[in-house]
Motif scaffolding. Structure first.
Motif, mmCIF file in Angstrom:
data_model
loop_
_atom_site.group_PDB
_atom_site.id
_atom_site.type_symbol
_atom_site.label_atom_id
_atom_site.label_comp_id
_atom_site.label_asym_id
_atom_site.label_seq_id
_atom_site.Cartn_x
_atom_site.Cartn_y
_atom_site.Cartn_z
ATOM 1 N N ALA A 3 -2.235 11.911 -1.084
ATOM 2 C CA ALA A 3 -2.739 10.640 -0.562
ATOM 3 C C ALA A 3 -3.339 9.837 -1.708
ATOM 4 O O ALA A 3 -4.113 10.361 -2.510
ATOM 5 N N ILE A 4 -2.959 8.557 -1.777
ATOM 6 C CA ILE A 4 -3.496 7.652 -2.790
ATOM 7 C C ILE A 4 -4.360 6.625 -2.067
ATOM 8 O O ILE A 4 -3.886 5.907 -1.187
ATOM 9 N N GLY A 5 -5.624 6.554 -2.421
ATOM 10 C CA GLY A 5 -6.545 5.641 -1.765
ATOM 11 C C GLY A 5 -7.031 4.555 -2.696
ATOM 12 O O GLY A 5 -7.241 4.786 -3.893
ATOM 13 N N LYS A 34 8.874 10.498 -2.909
ATOM 14 C CA LYS A 34 8.011 9.555 -2.202
ATOM 15 C C LYS A 34 7.657 10.030 -0.804
ATOM 16 O O LYS A 34 6.636 9.624 -0.246
ATOM 17 N N LYS A 35 8.495 10.877 -0.227
ATOM 18 C CA LYS A 35 8.201 11.349 1.126
ATOM 19 C C LYS A 35 7.000 12.289 1.154
ATOM 20 O O LYS A 35 6.471 12.586 2.221
ATOM 21 N N HIS A 36 6.564 12.734 -0.041
ATOM 22 C CA HIS A 36 5.383 13.596 -0.125
ATOM 23 C C HIS A 36 4.138 12.812 -0.539
ATOM 24 O O HIS A 36 3.111 13.397 -0.875
ATOM 25 N N ILE A 37 4.239 11.456 -0.514
ATOM 26 C CA ILE A 37 3.119 10.605 -0.926
ATOM 27 C C ILE A 37 2.803 9.621 0.187
ATOM 28 O O ILE A 37 3.711 8.994 0.759
ATOM 29 N N VAL A 38 1.537 9.498 0.526
ATOM 30 C CA VAL A 38 1.098 8.484 1.486
ATOM 31 C C VAL A 38 0.048 7.610 0.817
ATOM 32 O O VAL A 38 -0.680 8.067 -0.063
ATOM 33 N N VAL A 39 0.014 6.361 1.233
ATOM 34 C CA VAL A 39 -0.941 5.415 0.668
ATOM 35 C C VAL A 39 -1.996 5.109 1.724
ATOM 36 O O VAL A 39 -1.680 4.604 2.799
ATOM 37 N N TRP A 40 -3.226 5.456 1.438
ATOM 38 C CA TRP A 40 -4.326 5.179 2.343
ATOM 39 C C TRP A 40 -4.822 3.734 2.088
ATOM 40 O O TRP A 40 -4.755 3.274 0.935
ATOM 41 N N PRO A 45 -4.348 8.461 8.156
ATOM 42 C CA PRO A 45 -4.671 9.145 9.413
ATOM 43 C C PRO A 45 -3.536 9.989 9.969
ATOM 44 O O PRO A 45 -3.766 11.019 10.591
ATOM 45 N N ARG A 46 -2.278 9.595 9.750
ATOM 46 C CA ARG A 46 -1.164 10.349 10.307
ATOM 47 C C ARG A 46 -0.888 11.627 9.526
ATOM 48 O O ARG A 46 -0.135 12.484 9.971
ATOM 49 N N SER A 47 -1.439 11.765 8.319
ATOM 50 C CA SER A 47 -1.147 12.925 7.482
ATOM 51 C C SER A 47 -2.416 13.668 7.096
ATOM 52 O O SER A 47 -2.437 14.411 6.121
ATOM 53 N N ILE A 48 -3.455 13.482 7.848
ATOM 54 C CA ILE A 48 -4.775 13.926 7.422
ATOM 55 C C ILE A 48 -4.899 15.452 7.364
ATOM 56 O O ILE A 48 -5.775 15.981 6.691
#
Length: 324
Positions: A3-5, A34-40, A45-48
């Motif tokens: 997660a990148i915040g 990219k499928k293993h990266i989420v941008v906060w 919340p969907r990958s918490i």
């Protein structure tokens, strides 16, 4: 899952360019899908439940813009430590911390059990010194801002203004604004300065965060009694960098337009009414290898910058020089 915040997606060029640089580092240099990266905050919340690494990016820990900003990101850092065991702060800048309450709370947090799980990749020596003062045992390393390493858009080299020295008839001065600045005396002085140079320079007001910078542009135009061309960031990093590349020189109240100026090799000055910010830019870490542009040409003081421009106009010579 990583997660990148940060303050991404809110119309701020610097934050969006920083996100691009971090994604390039993870996806291209480290070959992470990219499928293993989420941008906060939009996807966190969907990958918490399945976060292996949390990265917070940018100059988040300061109270110069708002004390709420500091406590908000301290809360996010604490949440991240609870989810992933540690939090890495990339392109990190610590301070300025103006309030004694903020300073006390930040020091207590950094020395707490949770705070000791933070890893700082600091982008300037001023932040490094402040961290050592507040938390001598903190985990940290000094690294240039990630935007120094992302390839220039479309693999095109930045514009070299020296190549067009023979056409140096109407030099362009870009003034990158910062709507967070509300020091009236500073704005009055800047307006007088812009009015003075606009007779022999083509002045453009650079709005890296239009929603916040537009009122300041209107104030400067009103104080100087003139209307200036405006270059606004409209959500496309590549287009905004191309607009910056057309400037002969850049006076910046923000960090990332100044970094863009350095990478372009154009003369770049930074000014700010709070010394804490200018100290950060003056002491920022630079890459060991040459940058993609012919720079850097960092000119620190506004009067030196004006002297350089005056000499350049008189001689039609855009030779770069660095002033201490």
């Amino acid at each position: 899952m990583i997660a990148i915040g940060g303050h991404f997606g809110f119309g701020n060029f610097g934050d969006d360019w920083l996100l691009q640089a971090i994604l390039h580092d993870l996806c291209i240099r480290r070959e992470i899908s990219k499928k293993h990266i989420v941008v906060w905050p939009r996807a966190w919340p969907r990958s918490i439940r399945h976060l292996d690494q949390i990265i917070l990016a940018g100059g988040l820990l300061q109270d110069a813009t708002s004390r709420r900003n500091l406590f908000y990101y301290l809360g996010i850092a604490a949440l991240g430590v609870g989810l992933a065991g540690r939090v890495e702060l990339w392109g990190s800048s610590l301070g300025p911390i103006r309030s004694l309450i903020s300073r006390s709370c930040l020091g207590a947090f950094l020395n707490s059990r949770v705070g000791k799980r933070l890893i700082f990749l600091l982008r300037d020596h001023a932040s490094e010194n402040l961290l050592k003062e507040l938390a001598p045992g903190a985990h940290s390393a000094l690294r240039p801002d990630p935007t120094f390493f992302i390839p220039w858009p479309n693999a095109k080299p930045p514009v070299d203004p020296a190549a067009d020295a023979t056409e140096f008839r109407a030099p362009r001065l870009g003034v990158a604004l910062n709507g967070s600045i509300r020091h009236w005396q500073f704005l009055e002085q800047t307006a007088r300065w812009i009015r003075g140079v606009s007779s022999w320079l083509d002045v453009s007001l650079i709005l890296a965060h239009p929603e916040r910078d537009r009122p300041q542009a209107e104030t400067l135009s009103r104080l100087s009694g003139a209307s200036y061309n405006k270059v606004e960031y409209r959500g496309c990093v590549e287009e905004f960098l191309a607009a910056l590349s057309r400037q002969t020189a850049l006076l910046s109240f923000r960090l990332h337009p100044a970094i863009a100026g350095l990478r372009l090799g154009i003369a770049t000055a930074t000014v700010y009414p709070c010394r804490g910010f200018t100290d950060k830019i003056a002491t920022m870490a630079l890459p060991d290898h040459p940058m993609s542009g012919p720079g850097p040409a960092l000119i620190g003081a506004q009067d030196q910058f004006l002297e350089w421009l005056s000499e350049s106009v008189a001689t039609r010579n855009l030779a770069q020089k660095v002033l201490s």
